[in-house]
Write an enzyme that holds these catalytic residues in place. Structure first.
Site, PDB file in Angstrom:
ATOM      1  N   GLY A  21     108.628  -4.952  54.218  1.00 36.94           N
ATOM      2  CA  GLY A  21     109.812  -4.192  53.814  1.00 36.94           C
ATOM      3  C   GLY A  21     109.814  -3.835  52.343  1.00 36.94           C
ATOM      4  O   GLY A  21     108.905  -4.195  51.587  1.00 36.94           O
ATOM      5  N   GLY A  32     112.344  -3.832  59.940  1.00 39.17           N
ATOM      6  CA  GLY A  32     111.038  -3.185  59.828  1.00 39.17           C
ATOM      7  C   GLY A  32     110.179  -3.394  61.070  1.00 39.17           C
ATOM      8  O   GLY A  32     109.009  -2.988  61.104  1.00 39.17           O
ATOM      9  N   GLU A  72     107.237 -12.479  61.624  1.00 43.02           N
ATOM     10  CA  GLU A  72     108.061 -13.032  60.536  1.00 43.02           C
ATOM     11  C   GLU A  72     108.616 -14.391  60.933  1.00 43.02           C
ATOM     12  O   GLU A  72     108.629 -15.325  60.136  1.00 43.02           O
ATOM     13  CB  GLU A  72     109.207 -12.068  60.208  1.00 43.02           C
ATOM     14  CG  GLU A  72     108.699 -10.834  59.481  1.00 43.02           C
ATOM     15  CD  GLU A  72     109.735  -9.742  59.298  1.00 43.02           C
ATOM     16  OE1 GLU A  72     110.839  -9.838  59.864  1.00 43.02           O
ATOM     17  OE2 GLU A  72     109.436  -8.787  58.572  1.00 43.02           O
TER      18      GLU A  72
HETATM   19  C1  5RP Z   1     111.209  -6.379  58.417  1.00 43.96           C
HETATM   20  C2  5RP Z   1     112.339  -7.171  57.902  1.00 43.96           C
HETATM   21  C3  5RP Z   1     112.772  -6.906  56.494  1.00 43.96           C
HETATM   22  O1  5RP Z   1     112.697  -8.079  55.773  1.00 43.96           O
HETATM   23  C4  5RP Z   1     114.187  -6.401  56.507  1.00 43.96           C
HETATM   24  O2  5RP Z   1     114.258  -5.268  57.355  1.00 43.96           O
HETATM   25  C5  5RP Z   1     114.649  -6.013  55.096  1.00 43.96           C
HETATM   26  O3  5RP Z   1     113.946  -4.881  54.673  1.00 43.96           O
HETATM   27  P1  5RP Z   1     114.110  -4.279  53.223  1.00 43.96           P
HETATM   28  O4  5RP Z   1     113.561  -5.300  52.278  1.00 43.96           O
HETATM   29  O5  5RP Z   1     113.297  -3.010  53.259  1.00 43.96           O
HETATM   30  O6  5RP Z   1     115.571  -4.013  52.991  1.00 43.96           O
HETATM   31  O7  5RP Z   1     112.914  -8.001  58.541  1.00 43.96           O
HETATM   32  O8  5RP Z   1     110.990  -6.593  59.787  1.00 43.96           O
END
Ligand code: 5RP
Length: 224
Positions: free
Chosen positions: A26, A96, A102
């Site tokens: 992300g 993401g 994760e």
């Molecule tokens: C990806 C995630 C990211 O950590 C989450 O979407 C936050 O994204 P960003 O840092 O772009 O705001 O879980 O799968």
């Protein structure tokens, strides 16, 4: 000031020589990876494993040593963003689409540092649609059962087709509006056959939350 960047760069200061570092996915963790790239250039010795093909590519481009996910047994520190963080430090992640990898990295890390800008802090989770990774071949059954749990469900799209995760699965974005008991909802969703993983991350996985503010301030919360 970029509040994502200041949180991410703070988290990078916890990385030390010899560590095996988990890199999330992300726009927030991107800044941490860039900082680690600079630190590696200056002599920091680390190895990394990434939560997505995209993040691994970014690390490799910065000449940060990367390892294959399947070969990793334990991680010293995992740094990643979040879509929502509630007052008890439960998280929604997976915006993401990398939630499965994760969660495996967070679960297997000695320390999981969540980095975010102030907009991610909420009282109660649920305004952000909860990403749930599901198997493709049971799509209709699984979506029907997710709807029974109270969610408005949309199958994530990319370029006019269903989004396919790095693991070959679909992502159902489930809008609950309010998730007052994330632990129970996570258990309920895991009972649905066809659900691979949910984007609810229990606070027992989180070690620390680092929040960046527009005025340049940083708030750090130790969770465990
Ligand atoms: C990806 C995630 C990211 O950590 C989450 O979407 C936050 O994204 P960003 O840092 O772009 O705001 O879980 O799968």
């Amino acid at each position: 000031m970029d509040s994502k960047k200041i949180a991410a760069e703070k988290a990078a200061t916890y990385v030390q020589d010899g560590m095996l570092v988990g890199l999330g996915t992300g726009s927030t963790v991107f800044f941490a990876t860039q900082k680690l790239g600079e630190m590696v250039k200056q002599g920091l010795k680390i190895r990394t494993v990434s939560s997505s093909i995209q993040s691994e590519k970014i690390a490799a481009e910065l000449n940060i040593p990367t390892l294959q996910f399947a070969k990793i047994r334990g991680i010293d520190i995992y740094i990643d963003g979040a879509d929502e963080i509630d007052k008890n430090h439960y998280l929604i992640k997976g915006g993401g689409g990398a939630l499965l990898r994760e969660k495996i990295l967070a679960f297997n890390s000695k320390r999981f540092i969540v980095i975010a800008d102030e907009s991610k802090m909420v009282d109660t989770l649920g305004k952000f649609p909860l990403p749930v990774e599901i198997v493709d071949f049971a799509l209709e059954f699984t979506v029907a059962n997710l709807r029974k749990s109270g969610a408005e469900v949309k199958i994530r799209q990319k370029n006019g087709s269903n989004y396919i995760s790095d693991n070959g699965n679909l992502v159902a974005d489930c809008l609950f509006n309010s998730i007052p008991d994330p632990k129970s909802l996570n258990e309920e969703l895991h009972k649905i056959p066809g659900v691979v993983e949910t984007g609810i991350f229990l606070n027992s996985m989180v070690s620390q939350v680092v929040i960046g503010y527009k005025d340049g301030k940083i708030k750090e919360m130790t969770v465990r």
